[in-house]
Design a protein around this motif. Structure first.
Motif, mmCIF file in Angstrom:
data_model
loop_
_atom_site.group_PDB
_atom_site.id
_atom_site.type_symbol
_atom_site.label_atom_id
_atom_site.label_comp_id
_atom_site.label_asym_id
_atom_site.label_seq_id
_atom_site.Cartn_x
_atom_site.Cartn_y
_atom_site.Cartn_z
ATOM 1 N N UNK A 365 0.835 -1.197 0.000
ATOM 2 C CA UNK A 365 0.000 0.000 0.000
ATOM 3 C C UNK A 365 0.869 1.246 0.000
ATOM 4 N N UNK A 366 0.247 2.377 -0.265
ATOM 5 C CA UNK A 366 0.936 3.664 -0.244
ATOM 6 C C UNK A 366 -0.067 4.775 0.005
ATOM 7 N N UNK A 367 0.391 5.843 0.660
ATOM 8 C CA UNK A 367 -0.490 6.963 0.984
ATOM 9 C C UNK A 367 -0.609 7.929 -0.185
ATOM 10 N N UNK A 368 -1.781 8.555 -0.360
ATOM 11 C CA UNK A 368 -1.869 9.672 -1.299
ATOM 12 C C UNK A 368 -1.195 10.897 -0.705
ATOM 13 N N UNK A 369 -0.859 11.869 -1.541
ATOM 14 C CA UNK A 369 -0.232 13.084 -1.021
ATOM 15 C C UNK A 369 -0.633 14.277 -1.875
ATOM 16 N N UNK A 370 -0.576 15.452 -1.255
ATOM 17 C CA UNK A 370 -0.836 16.707 -1.940
ATOM 18 C C UNK A 370 0.115 17.740 -1.356
ATOM 19 N N UNK A 371 0.919 18.360 -2.204
ATOM 20 C CA UNK A 371 1.989 19.264 -1.767
ATOM 21 C C UNK A 371 1.589 20.708 -2.068
ATOM 22 N N UNK A 372 1.632 21.600 -1.081
ATOM 23 C CA UNK A 372 1.280 23.004 -1.327
ATOM 24 C C UNK A 372 2.225 23.641 -2.346
ATOM 25 N N UNK A 373 1.673 24.384 -3.287
ATOM 26 C CA UNK A 373 2.509 24.981 -4.333
ATOM 27 C C UNK A 373 3.265 26.206 -3.831
ATOM 28 N N UNK A 374 2.918 26.725 -2.623
ATOM 29 C CA UNK A 374 3.677 27.854 -2.079
ATOM 30 C C UNK A 374 4.908 27.407 -1.301
ATOM 31 N N UNK A 375 5.168 26.103 -1.302
ATOM 32 C CA UNK A 375 6.402 25.575 -0.722
ATOM 33 C C UNK A 375 7.602 26.280 -1.367
ATOM 34 N N UNK A 376 8.576 26.789 -0.588
ATOM 35 C CA UNK A 376 9.683 27.543 -1.187
ATOM 36 C C UNK A 376 10.533 26.733 -2.159
ATOM 37 N N UNK A 377 10.622 25.427 -1.954
ATOM 38 C CA UNK A 377 11.404 24.599 -2.876
ATOM 39 C C UNK A 377 10.651 24.394 -4.181
ATOM 40 N N UNK A 378 9.323 24.300 -4.108
ATOM 41 C CA UNK A 378 8.521 24.252 -5.327
ATOM 42 C C UNK A 378 8.679 25.558 -6.097
ATOM 43 N N UNK A 379 8.680 26.677 -5.390
ATOM 44 C CA UNK A 379 8.845 27.970 -6.045
ATOM 45 C C UNK A 379 10.228 28.089 -6.697
ATOM 46 N N UNK A 380 11.258 27.589 -6.021
ATOM 47 C CA UNK A 380 12.602 27.594 -6.617
ATOM 48 C C UNK A 380 12.631 26.740 -7.883
ATOM 49 N N UNK A 381 11.889 25.641 -7.861
ATOM 50 C CA UNK A 381 11.845 24.775 -9.040
ATOM 51 C C UNK A 381 11.190 25.492 -10.218
ATOM 52 N N UNK A 382 10.129 26.254 -9.959
ATOM 53 C CA UNK A 382 9.478 26.970 -11.061
ATOM 54 C C UNK A 382 10.421 28.007 -11.671
ATOM 55 N N UNK A 383 11.235 28.650 -10.834
ATOM 56 C CA UNK A 383 12.219 29.616 -11.343
ATOM 57 C C UNK A 383 13.221 28.936 -12.260
ATOM 58 N N UNK A 384 13.756 27.803 -11.800
ATOM 59 C CA UNK A 384 14.766 27.090 -12.590
ATOM 60 C C UNK A 384 14.176 26.568 -13.895
ATOM 61 N N UNK A 385 12.982 26.007 -13.838
ATOM 62 C CA UNK A 385 12.378 25.443 -15.040
ATOM 63 C C UNK A 385 12.092 26.519 -16.084
ATOM 64 N N UNK A 386 11.668 27.681 -15.644
ATOM 65 C CA UNK A 386 11.392 28.747 -16.618
ATOM 66 C C UNK A 386 12.683 29.199 -17.300
ATOM 67 N N UNK A 387 13.786 29.230 -16.558
ATOM 68 C CA UNK A 387 15.065 29.624 -17.156
ATOM 69 C C UNK A 387 15.508 28.625 -18.223
ATOM 70 N N UNK A 388 15.281 27.358 -17.981
ATOM 71 C CA UNK A 388 15.742 26.326 -18.925
ATOM 72 C C UNK A 388 14.772 26.159 -20.091
#
Length: 460
Positions: A365-388
């Motif tokens: 078995x495994x748990x479902x999950x939902x990650x807040x998009x205002x997480x600072x690491x998620x925000x850093x990822x959006x910055x990096x992805x837009x640059x690339x």
């Protein structure tokens, strides 16, 4: 943006791809005992590679099954620590006759690399390794602290790493996890997965008699295990795709109106999806919900196999004494595996015909999950992805399950950044699995830039 590490990755694209091909030639099929040595060989190769590129403390961690691989680099004082996760085991390649090229002989066609494990997850896991190499080779260090953990049992439930994470070892202490085992919503569209369905995988075993019986002598009097099993399965869902287990929808948290609006704006063609990804005459599922809602935010129930009885050539008029079905349910927030299994097990036992015995077993078995998009690491990822990629990131959920995400959240309180570069038509778990080669290279560059952005950020 100027990064010597990205320049290094671009200059070494051909070598990186050749190294991935070498890894893909190792048939590390975790579910088949005859490939146990191949799985360990893949682990040894990866451990040696982590040592070669400059990570420290590289070692195999033995489990009851296939080994974990660990390595770290912890010299970025005052910076966050990332736990980089991937898996090096793969699914069986069957059916072999549907592959256009051998599954363990990586082949380039039309800008794609075809092989079992190309995208799930060797290719994506190897992007992490090559991103770290590029940074270490050009800066003699890393912009943040890094721990790497790779497993060899993801495709068979991940019991080894689940037990290891639950023990809360010091060598997994980190601020966040980076996982590349998901996909982009569409080619060229940078994507972060912020939600996963959980699952329960079960077996229903029906026993109808002490031994198999002759259908001429006993047909009409003896109960038939397969018929009883089919009767049970037929009562698990109705014709509208609604699961009939009482109480199963009580803890389903629907997506927000903002999330639904965002999904409606995605470039999704239902007819293209039906014809090119599913390949069916029509789509199934719960009425009243869009395809994305059905696959991302609704629980499901599916039958995967029904071994038992006589399946050889010719005829054998046997009434089978035993029949088994492998059945899974995908779970969404805020369903729990334990609670859902108890509802399901109780219902199966309730609807079973009275002339048979039924055993309902939970396999994993495994748990479902939902990650807040205002997480600072998620925000850093959006910055990096837009640059690339030169485009804004879209946030999606995945219908699949990555049990480690729930384990890391529950036991270590680690949020996960799920930055995947597969595509919807990459044939995960199917013949002719592929990875778009340009995505492999841009994925490496994206991970490099993400690690740099996190290291440059203040207040994280």
């Amino acid at each position: 943006m100027s990064s010597s590490a990205i320049g290094y990755a671009q200059q070494n694209r051909a070598r990186f791809l050749d190294e991935l091909k070498a890894l893909l030639r190792i048939p590390s099929v975790s579910t088949l005992p005859e490939h146990k040595g191949d799985v360990r060989h893949a682990a040894e190769v990866l451990k040696a590679e982590l040592q070669r590129i400059g990570l420290e403390n590289a070692r195999l961690i033995e489990t009851a099954g296939h080994p974990l691989i660990y390595a770290d680099w912890l010299h970025a004082s005052g910076k966050p620590t990332v736990l980089m996760y991937g898996h090096y085991d793969v699914q069986p390649p069957d059916p072999l006759d549907e592959w256009l090229s051998p599954p363990f002989e990586p082949t380039e066609r039309n800008g794609n690399l075809y092989a079992r494990g190309a995208v799930d997850d060797k290719g994506q896991m190897y992007m992490h390794v090559k991103a770290l190499e590029s940074l270490l080779a050009t800066t003699n260090g890393l912009p943040l602290n890094v721990r790497v953990i790779l497993e060899g049992e993801e495709e068979v439930g991940g019991e080894g790493i689940a037990s290891y994470v639950a023990s809360k070892p010091a060598d997994l202490q980190a601020d966040f996890a980076l996982i590349s085992d998901t996909e982009m919503f569409a080619p060229g569209l940078p994507t972060l997965c912020v939600g996963l369905r959980g699952m329960i995988y079960t077996e229903i075993e029906v026993r109808s008699s002490r031994t198999d019986l002759h259908s001429g002598m006993y047909g009409g009097a003896a109960p038939n295990a397969f018929v009883a099993l089919c009767q049970i399965i037929a009562r698990l869902k109705d014709e509208s795709g609604h699961i009939l287990v009482p109480g199963v929808y009580d803890n389903v948290t629907p997506p927000s109106s903002e999330e639904l609006d965002a999904w409606q704006s995605l470039p999704f063609d239902e007819e293209h999806y039906r014809e090119n990804e599913v390949g069916s005459r029509a789509l199934a599922g719960e009425e009243g919900y869009s395809v994305l809602e059905r696959t991302w935010a609704r629980p499901t129930l599916d039958v995967h196999g029904m071994p038992g009885g006589f399946i050889g050539a010719g005829a054998k008029t046997v009434i089978p004494a035993k029949a088994t079905a492998k059945v899974s349910m995908r779970l969404v927030p805020d369903m729990t595996p334990a609670g859902t299994f108890e509802l399901y097990k109780s219902y199966v036992q309730h609807i079973a015909p009275s002339d048979v015995e039924v055993d309902v077993r939970l396999i994993h078995s495994g748990d479902p999950c939902l990650i807040p998009v205002d997480n600072p690491y998620v925000q850093a990822a959006t910055t990096a992805l837009k640059e690339i990629w030169g485009k804004d990131t879209v946030f999606i959920r995945s219908g699949g399950s990555i049990p480690i995400v729930g384990d890391l959240s529950r036991h270590l309180n680690l949020p996960s950044v799920m930055m995947g570069f597969g595509l919807p038509d990459d044939n995960l778990h199917a013949p002719n699995e592929k990875f778009q080669i340009s995505n492999f290279h841009q994925g490496i560059e994206s991970i490099i830039r993400f690690l740099e952005v996190v290291g440059e950020s203040t207040g994280i």
